[in-house]
Design a protein around this motif. Structure first.
Motif, PDB file in Angstrom:
ATOM      1  N   SER A  44       0.837  -1.184   0.000  1.00 50.82           N
ATOM      2  CA  SER A  44       0.000   0.000   0.000  1.00 50.82           C
ATOM      3  C   SER A  44       0.883   1.249   0.000  1.00 50.82           C
ATOM      4  O   SER A  44       1.916   1.293  -0.660  1.00 50.82           O
ATOM      5  N   ARG A  65      -1.175  -5.732  -7.671  1.00 52.50           N
ATOM      6  CA  ARG A  65      -2.192  -6.766  -7.880  1.00 52.50           C
ATOM      7  C   ARG A  65      -1.614  -8.162  -7.637  1.00 52.50           C
ATOM      8  O   ARG A  65      -2.235  -8.984  -6.956  1.00 52.50           O
ATOM      9  N   ARG A 107     -11.670 -10.915  -0.593  1.00 51.39           N
ATOM     10  CA  ARG A 107     -10.452 -10.115  -0.746  1.00 51.39           C
ATOM     11  C   ARG A 107      -9.810 -10.333  -2.111  1.00 51.39           C
ATOM     12  O   ARG A 107      -9.322  -9.395  -2.734  1.00 51.39           O
ATOM     13  N   GLU A 110     -11.818  -8.410  -4.648  1.00 52.55           N
ATOM     14  CA  GLU A 110     -11.524  -6.982  -4.570  1.00 52.55           C
ATOM     15  C   GLU A 110     -10.201  -6.652  -5.255  1.00 52.55           C
ATOM     16  O   GLU A 110     -10.080  -5.629  -5.933  1.00 52.55           O
ATOM     17  N   VAL A 111      -9.215  -7.517  -5.053  1.00 53.90           N
ATOM     18  CA  VAL A 111      -7.917  -7.311  -5.700  1.00 53.90           C
ATOM     19  C   VAL A 111      -8.080  -7.285  -7.218  1.00 53.90           C
ATOM     20  O   VAL A 111      -7.487  -6.455  -7.922  1.00 53.90           O
ATOM     21  N   HIS A 115      -9.983  -2.784  -6.349  1.00 53.96           N
ATOM     22  CA  HIS A 115      -8.872  -1.910  -5.962  1.00 53.96           C
ATOM     23  C   HIS A 115      -8.229  -1.241  -7.176  1.00 53.96           C
ATOM     24  O   HIS A 115      -8.097  -1.836  -8.250  1.00 53.96           O
ATOM     25  N   LYS A 116      -7.810  -0.005  -6.957  1.00 52.38           N
ATOM     26  CA  LYS A 116      -7.011   0.732  -7.936  1.00 52.38           C
ATOM     27  C   LYS A 116      -5.608   0.897  -7.347  1.00 52.38           C
ATOM     28  O   LYS A 116      -5.455   1.145  -6.154  1.00 52.38           O
ATOM     29  N   TYR A 117      -4.587   0.778  -8.185  1.00 56.21           N
ATOM     30  CA  TYR A 117      -3.217   0.705  -7.668  1.00 56.21           C
ATOM     31  C   TYR A 117      -2.349   1.837  -8.219  1.00 56.21           C
ATOM     32  O   TYR A 117      -2.497   2.248  -9.363  1.00 56.21           O
ATOM     33  N   HIS A 176     -13.993  -0.044   0.848  1.00 53.98           N
ATOM     34  CA  HIS A 176     -13.040  -0.295  -0.230  1.00 53.98           C
ATOM     35  C   HIS A 176     -13.549   0.296  -1.552  1.00 53.98           C
ATOM     36  O   HIS A 176     -12.756   0.803  -2.359  1.00 53.98           O
ATOM     37  N   ALA A 180     -11.634   3.035  -3.875  1.00 48.98           N
ATOM     38  CA  ALA A 180     -11.400   2.816  -5.309  1.00 48.98           C
ATOM     39  C   ALA A 180     -11.957   3.959  -6.139  1.00 48.98           C
ATOM     40  O   ALA A 180     -11.391   4.317  -7.180  1.00 48.98           O
ATOM     41  N   HIS A 205     -12.206   0.855   6.929  1.00 46.88           N
ATOM     42  CA  HIS A 205     -12.096  -0.487   6.354  1.00 46.88           C
ATOM     43  C   HIS A 205     -11.381  -1.425   7.327  1.00 46.88           C
ATOM     44  O   HIS A 205     -11.701  -2.610   7.404  1.00 46.88           O
TER      45      HIS A 205
END
Length: 266
Positions: A44, A65, A107, A110-111, A115-117, A176, A180, A205
């Motif tokens: 993170s 990811r 989870r 979500e990955v 989620h945005k990275y 989450h 995102a 979260h």
């Protein structure tokens, strides 16, 4: 102590489960202490911190990811395998298998899809967390399996546990989604999150993730589940504390009234 054993199954006869209960409590709580001391698990927003301290070798870096999938997938796969390893269990065992498996499956989803990275992960941290989650998944289910045929605790907490688990997993997912949404149109970087409980705490979260594990502990009512949950609470308290410090250092307009984890308290 007498009150504790009214709501818990007796300590397991298995030396492995007893040792792993202590190891999980001390190890996971130790991660939380390290966070407060500035020794961060590198994922993170803290994924680059600590890399400069490596003298002997450069850390192996992974995409966010890939790293996040490695965190959760082994624990999820054990949850799936447990239905074959421990068939014909009682309702409590089935509920533990379902909640553990569902948590890590969520989870992974979500990955892949939520989620945005903007950063990456470091392999050493990924392996440490992945091992912790795998042990948690396997030992929570195995310790529950060992209770088969044992007298039930005087207080049955599995139905409040189901409620806590559902509130936790829904609340965690919702926040989450909010995180995102801060990176629409492929934009990277961090913003002060708003919406949901973000107006009260910077890590709602994490708060809901704690409820997930408390719910599993209520369903399980075993020593191992309790020890891992206490360790997890300690870790997320530490992680949320340093996350709030990070936001304060990056944003001059960060609201001073927004706490780290518990509204109005911490």
């Amino acid at each position: 102590m007498e009150m504790l054993w009214k709501v818990m199954f007796p300590p397991p006869s298995s030396l492995l489960v007893s040792v792993m209960s202590v190891a999980s409590l001390v190890g996971v709580a130790g991660f939380g202490l390290c966070e407060v001391l500035g020794i961060h698990l590198q994922y993170s927003k803290f994924w680059t911190l600590g890399a400069q301290n490596s003298i002997r070798r450069q850390p192996i870096k992974l995409s966010s990811r890939t790293g996040m999938l490695l965190l959760y997938t082994p624990a999820f796969l054990f949850g799936v395998a447990s239905f074959l390893l421990f068939p014909d269990g009682d309702l409590r065992l089935l509920l533990v298998q379902l909640t553990v498996t569902l948590h890590f499956f969520k989870r992974d989803l979500e990955v892949l899809f939520v989620h945005k990275y903007s950063g990456g992960t470091v392999l050493d941290s990924v392996l440490a967390i992945s091992l912790s989650y795998f042990v948690a998944s396997s030992m929570t289910i195995y310790s529950q399996y060992l209770t088969q045929g044992s007298p039930e605790p005087q207080m049955d907490l599995k139905y409040p546990g189901i409620l806590l688990f559902l509130v936790g997993i829904i609340g965690n997912f919702y926040h989450h989604l909010i995180l995102a949404s801060l990176r629409k149109d492929g934009k990277e970087g961090y913003k002060i999150p708003k919406g949901g409980l973000f107006g009260l705490v910077i890590c709602p979260h994490y708060l809901f993730e704690i409820l997930v594990f408390i719910g599993i502990t209520f369903i399980s009512q075993t020593l191992y589940a309790l020890c891992f949950t206490i360790g997890t609470v300690c870790y997320l308290v530490g992680r949320s504390y340093v996350t709030r410090k990070w936001y304060l250092s990056k944003f001059e307009d960060f609201p001073s009234g927004v706490k780290a984890l518990i509204p109005y308290v911490f």
